[in-house]
Scaffold this motif. Structure first.
Motif, PDB file in Angstrom:
ATOM      1  N   SER A  54       0.894  -1.137  -0.099  1.00 45.62           N
ATOM      2  CA  SER A  54      -0.017   0.012   0.073  1.00 45.62           C
ATOM      3  C   SER A  54       0.712   1.291   0.135  1.00 45.62           C
ATOM      4  N   ARG A  55       2.151   1.247   0.317  1.00 46.02           N
ATOM      5  CA  ARG A  55       3.068   2.422   0.276  1.00 46.02           C
ATOM      6  C   ARG A  55       3.248   2.972  -0.893  1.00 46.02           C
ATOM      7  N   THR A  73      -8.190   6.648  -0.120  1.00 47.07           N
ATOM      8  CA  THR A  73      -9.011   5.652   0.238  1.00 47.07           C
ATOM      9  C   THR A  73      -8.305   4.309  -0.139  1.00 47.07           C
ATOM     10  N   LEU A  74      -7.831   4.129  -1.139  1.00 47.14           N
ATOM     11  CA  LEU A  74      -7.218   2.882  -1.662  1.00 47.14           C
ATOM     12  C   LEU A  74      -6.170   2.513  -0.590  1.00 47.14           C
ATOM     13  N   ARG A  75      -5.423   3.169  -0.186  1.00 43.57           N
ATOM     14  CA  ARG A  75      -4.347   2.959   0.946  1.00 43.57           C
ATOM     15  C   ARG A  75      -5.002   2.374   2.148  1.00 43.57           C
ATOM     16  N   SER A  76      -5.710   3.018   2.723  1.00 44.85           N
ATOM     17  CA  SER A  76      -6.408   2.663   3.967  1.00 44.85           C
ATOM     18  C   SER A  76      -7.141   1.350   3.789  1.00 44.85           C
ATOM     19  N   PHE A  77      -7.925   1.168   2.647  1.00 44.26           N
ATOM     20  CA  PHE A  77      -8.605  -0.216   2.449  1.00 44.26           C
ATOM     21  C   PHE A  77      -7.411  -1.380   2.299  1.00 44.26           C
ATOM     22  N   GLN A  91      -4.521  -1.408   3.983  1.00 44.89           N
ATOM     23  CA  GLN A  91      -3.991  -1.486   5.322  1.00 44.89           C
ATOM     24  C   GLN A  91      -5.262  -2.113   6.277  1.00 44.89           C
ATOM     25  N   ASP A  92      -6.113  -2.057   5.985  1.00 45.50           N
ATOM     26  CA  ASP A  92      -7.325  -2.419   6.789  1.00 45.50           C
ATOM     27  C   ASP A  92      -7.288  -4.062   6.611  1.00 45.50           C
ATOM     28  N   ARG A  93      -7.143  -4.587   5.278  1.00 46.82           N
ATOM     29  CA  ARG A  93      -7.362  -5.913   4.779  1.00 46.82           C
ATOM     30  C   ARG A  93      -6.095  -6.558   5.242  1.00 46.82           C
ATOM     31  N   ALA A  94      -4.938  -6.023   5.232  1.00 45.35           N
ATOM     32  CA  ALA A  94      -3.632  -6.542   5.722  1.00 45.35           C
ATOM     33  C   ALA A  94      -3.946  -6.795   7.349  1.00 45.35           C
TER      34      ALA A  94
END
Length: 141
Positions: A7-8, A55-59, A61-64
């Protein structure tokens, strides 16, 4: 096993099309579309649909974070059950990986599959108190 997207590489202040997001993360466009079906929000006011970078980054990170399993000291991760399990008979093999790490392998008490855990060499003394450990060189700790 599939590699988790990093995600980074996503810039928070940028918007991405589905194709751009897939290219940046090294996944297929079908994967990004499945994330949209799973709850990744899109900006649908115009075409092509856009995804906010933040939004994509937080999505991702939440999945991980949801995929992580916390192991107790007497548990290994079962690769079949995808859960924390106690190895059969508390017996494990200790296989050195690097100068600082070792891998514990055992059999799952539930399904009989392979259980795995990476540890630091400094933790071997603690592990010997919990498990019956057979070292890769044939000695027993």
């Amino acid at each position: 096993m599939a590699k988790r997207p990093n995600s980074r590489v996503i810039r928070a202040a940028r918007t991405y099309t589905i194709d751009e997001a897939a290219t940046a993360l090294g996944v297929s466009t079908g994967t990004v579309r499945s994330w949209v079906k799973a709850g990744l929000p899109l900006m649908k006011s115009q075409r092509p649909f856009l995804i906010l970078g933040d939004t994509l980054r937080s999505f991702l990170q939440d999945r991980a974070a949801g995929a992580k399993v916390t192991l107790q000291p007497d548990q290994l991760y079962c690769l079949t059950c995808k859960a924390a399990r106690t190895p059969m008979g508390h017996m494990v093999d200790c296989i050195p990986q690097t100068d600082k790490t070792a891998r514990l392998l055992g059999l799952c008490d539930v399904c009989g599959g392979t259980c795995n855990r990476m540890i630091g060499n400094a933790q071997i003394e603690q592990i010997v108190r919990i498990f019956s450990v057979a070292m890769k060189d044939g000695s027993t700790a």
